[in-house]
Design an enzyme around this catalytic site. Structure first.
Site, PDB file in Angstrom:
ATOM      1  N   ASN A 267      36.778  40.739  54.239  1.00 52.17           N
ATOM      2  CA  ASN A 267      35.629  41.293  53.522  1.00 52.17           C
ATOM      3  C   ASN A 267      36.023  42.372  52.524  1.00 52.17           C
ATOM      4  O   ASN A 267      35.297  42.624  51.564  1.00 52.17           O
ATOM      5  CB  ASN A 267      34.629  41.859  54.535  1.00 52.17           C
TER       6      ASN A 267
ATOM      7  N   TYR B 131      36.565  40.708  38.102  1.00 55.30           N
ATOM      8  CA  TYR B 131      36.095  40.579  39.479  1.00 55.30           C
ATOM      9  C   TYR B 131      35.801  39.118  39.811  1.00 55.30           C
ATOM     10  O   TYR B 131      36.204  38.612  40.865  1.00 55.30           O
ATOM     11  CB  TYR B 131      34.838  41.425  39.676  1.00 55.30           C
TER      12      TYR B 131
END
Length: 271
Positions: A90, A155
């Site tokens: 994560n 990103y």
């Protein structure tokens, strides 16, 4: 896998989404090894989940940097001691801004945290996971890893790499007892989003979810063992269309280009 049967390594556990996932899985009976770089929030979360009694049987915390060899070795050693059978990658950092403003250091940190670290941690964890009767790897991606959105080029590229890595790993391990999964949230209402990102999402009408809602989806995905899921019906459809013919969606991002152009950013870096 039922959460009650899960012993989980969760990276990025102290962040807004990570702490929500930890809370949800704890409530559903999982055992947790919380991993993060910032001692205060991480240890506070572990104490809160353990009820402040210092009982480390259900929840433990490990303050390490997952981008370092030493940090990953510490995670693997602790995971072996706790008989971990679930890895949730994560941990991530974001970058937002015009492509021409990208700072080299930001680019390196994005690559190291969002794709190199989870690949290396997964590789190191695989012998341990193969020794379990059943195991799962869940990589937290993003809809931005399937849709090229102006302002999120770097990103999005890191999450696209994670998505492809997950797909290849799933196919490689198809005959094993390890289930490999990919979950792609859309925007999440946490401090992960800078004021510029919040303004951009508002200007473009981008939908968002609470971290608690995303955590519920993560818990359901672990239990169902489904291969891949996207948050939001429209986002899932757009990702599929984009995979077939990206040019079909190019015109849909005019408002995103305008919104990006209208924003003001600190000089010298996309962040």
């Amino acid at each position: 896998m039922s959460p009650r049967d899960a012993s989980v390594v969760l990276t990025g556990a102290a962040g807004g989404l990570g702490s929500a996932i930890a809370q949800r899985l704890f409530e559903e009976g999982a055992r947790l090894l919380l991993v993060g770089r910032t001692p205060g929030p991480l240890l506070s979360l572990a104490r809160a989940l353990n009820g402040g009694a210092g009982d480390r049987s259900r929840v433990d915390a490990l303050v390490v940097d997952v981008t370092t060899d030493e940090g990953r070795r510490a995670i693997i050693d602790a995971a072996a001691a706790r008989r971990v059978n679930v890895l949730i990658n994560n941990a991530a950092i974001s970058a937002f801004g015009p492509a021409q403003d990208l700072n080299p250091e930001v680019a390196r940190r994005i690559a190291e945290t969002n794709i190199v670290a989870p690949m290396l941690l997964t590789a190191g964890m695989l012998p341990l996971l193969h020794s379990r009767e059943r195991a799962q790897i869940l990589n937290i991606g993003s809809t931005l890893g399937s849709l090229g959105v102006p302002g999120f080029a770097v990103y999005g590229a890191s999450k696209a790499a994670l998505r492809l890595y997950t797909e290849a790993l799933r196919r490689e391990l198809a005959d094993s007892a390890i289930r490999v999964q990919y979950y792609a949230p859309r925007a999440i209402d946490t401090s992960f989003n800078t004021p510029q990102v919040q303004a951009f999402n508002s200007a473009t009408g981008s939908a968002s979810d609470s971290p608690q809602a995303v955590a519920r989806c993560v818990a359901r995905m672990l239990q169902s063992e489904s291969r891949q899921r996207y948050a939001g019906t429209l986002e899932a459809i757009a990702a599929r269309l984009n995979g077939i013919c990206p040019e079909w969606l190019d015109g849909a991002f005019a408002k995103h280009r305008r919104a990006l152009t209208s924003l003001k950013f600190p000089s010298g870096a996309s962040s």
